[in-house]
Motif scaffolding. Structure first.
Motif, PDB file in Angstrom:
ATOM      1  N   PRO A 179       0.632  -1.046   0.393  1.00 24.49           N
ATOM      2  CA  PRO A 179       0.221   0.009   0.126  1.00 24.49           C
ATOM      3  C   PRO A 179       1.239   1.321   0.193  1.00 24.49           C
ATOM      4  N   ILE A 180       1.812   1.033  -1.126  1.00 25.46           N
ATOM      5  CA  ILE A 180       2.293   2.895  -1.408  1.00 25.46           C
ATOM      6  C   ILE A 180       1.948   3.137  -1.935  1.00 25.46           C
ATOM      7  N   TYR A 181       1.331   4.692  -2.283  1.00 27.94           N
ATOM      8  CA  TYR A 181       0.175   5.353  -3.412  1.00 27.94           C
ATOM      9  C   TYR A 181       1.765   6.580  -3.693  1.00 27.94           C
ATOM     10  N   TYR A 182       1.891   7.427  -5.095  1.00 30.62           N
ATOM     11  CA  TYR A 182       1.670   8.185  -5.191  1.00 30.62           C
ATOM     12  C   TYR A 182       1.185   9.548  -5.820  1.00 30.62           C
ATOM     13  N   PRO A 183       1.761  10.433  -6.011  1.00 31.83           N
ATOM     14  CA  PRO A 183       0.760  11.043  -6.594  1.00 31.83           C
ATOM     15  C   PRO A 183       0.602  11.323  -8.223  1.00 31.83           C
ATOM     16  N   ASP A 184      -0.416  11.923  -8.820  1.00 27.16           N
ATOM     17  CA  ASP A 184      -0.950  11.163  -9.869  1.00 27.16           C
ATOM     18  C   ASP A 184      -0.291  12.869 -10.849  1.00 27.16           C
ATOM     19  N   SER A 185       0.448  12.991 -10.109  1.00 27.54           N
ATOM     20  CA  SER A 185       0.910  14.325 -10.729  1.00 27.54           C
ATOM     21  C   SER A 185       1.994  14.843 -11.154  1.00 27.54           C
ATOM     22  N   LYS A 186       3.156  15.161 -11.792  1.00 24.72           N
ATOM     23  CA  LYS A 186       4.103  15.815 -12.144  1.00 24.72           C
ATOM     24  C   LYS A 186       5.201  16.996 -11.883  1.00 24.72           C
ATOM     25  N   ARG A 187       4.060  18.014 -10.973  1.00 28.60           N
ATOM     26  CA  ARG A 187       4.326  19.209 -10.434  1.00 28.60           C
ATOM     27  C   ARG A 187       3.311  19.049  -9.092  1.00 28.60           C
TER      28      ARG A 187
END
Length: 276
Positions: A141-149
């Motif tokens: 359960p590791i998540y990343y923001p779906d945004s390059k900025r």
């Protein structure tokens, strides 16, 4: 003993003291325009007792490292820890291991790999976990923001949503200096505002934020970096609840005789608001 006296310079009666307290309770906060509520200290003792650390007790989240937990007492929800050191000192590696340890225990993590990017970060985590266990790794359960900025206001909304929808308990920001604008602003003021907002985000969403920070290279002293070497602003130290200095002695004499030798990583706790 302190006595309360009226404008007539005489001791107040109990009734007068109660009336004065009622007046104080109705005082208006000029910032919010609302009445300020006063709490009697005795009414918060039970909650306050839960904040008194006991020897060996882990409060909040475990890092997965016994010695580190013993040193910090655990990473409490609603707080910010700052992990700082020079280039290649191991800041990202340590916080990645902590995130991985938490995720392996089922604790949802939000990770902002602002310096190395999503794909390189994932590759390093996979290597740590074991490439032969890829299917298990995919379920962590590791998540990343779906945004390059990412800026601080976007991060606040992202953390709030991730807490509500995914139940995240920790946020890893790698690293602070990548989160603030680089042009057209006063760097010190911007970092100060950013660290203040990060602390508010941690408190409002009840998550622990692991914040990685670089240090100033100019004027750096030999040995583990001090709090004064945090890059950009003294507010980084002021807003943090825990500060961990990371250091490798790259001038170790053994390095000359053993090319494959890597100096051991040293972690020094330079601040802990809860542990004195």
């Amino acid at each position: 003993m302190i006595e309360i006296k009226s404008h007539l310079n005489r001791r107040m009666t109990n009734e007068e003291a109660r009336n004065l307290l009622d007046e104080l309770l109705q005082k208006i906060d000029p910032m919010s325009g609302k009445a300020v509520e006063l709490l009697r200290m005795g009414d918060v003792v039970d909650e306050a007792k839960t904040k008194i650390p006991k020897p060996g007790e882990i409060v909040g989240l475990s890092t997965g490292y016994k010695e580190l937990d013993w040193m910090t007492g655990g990473l409490e929800l609603g707080e910010v820890s700052v992990w700082y050191g020079g280039t290649s000192s191991g800041k990202s590696q340590v916080t990645q291991n902590i995130a991985l340890n938490m995720a392996m225990r089922g604790i949802p993590i939000l990770k902002l790999p602002l310096e190395m990017g999503v794909y390189l970060n994932t590759a390093r985590l996979l290597k740590m976990y074991g490439e032969d266990k890829e299917q298990e790794f995919r379920q962590l359960p590791i998540y990343y923001p779906d945004s390059k900025r990412m800026d601080i206001s976007t991060l606040a909304n992202t953390v709030a949503e991730a807490k509500s929808n995914l139940g995240i308990q920790a946020v890893v920001v790698d690293q602070l200096q990548q989160l603030v604008p680089r042009q057209g602003t006063n760097l010190v003021e911007t970092i100060s505002a950013t660290t203040d907002e990060l602390h508010k985000i941690a408190d409002e969403s009840q998550v622990h934020i692991l914040l990685i920070s670089h240090i100033n290279r100019s004027g750096a002293q030999a040995g583990p970096p001090s709090l004064q070497e945090l890059k950009g602003s003294a507010s980084i130290e002021q807003d943090a609840d825990i500060c961990i200095s990371l250091y490798r002695n790259t001038e170790d004499e053994d390095l000359e005789n053993a090319p494959d030798y890597r100096a051991p990583l040293q972690l020094l706790q330079t601040k802990n608001r809860n542990r004195g």
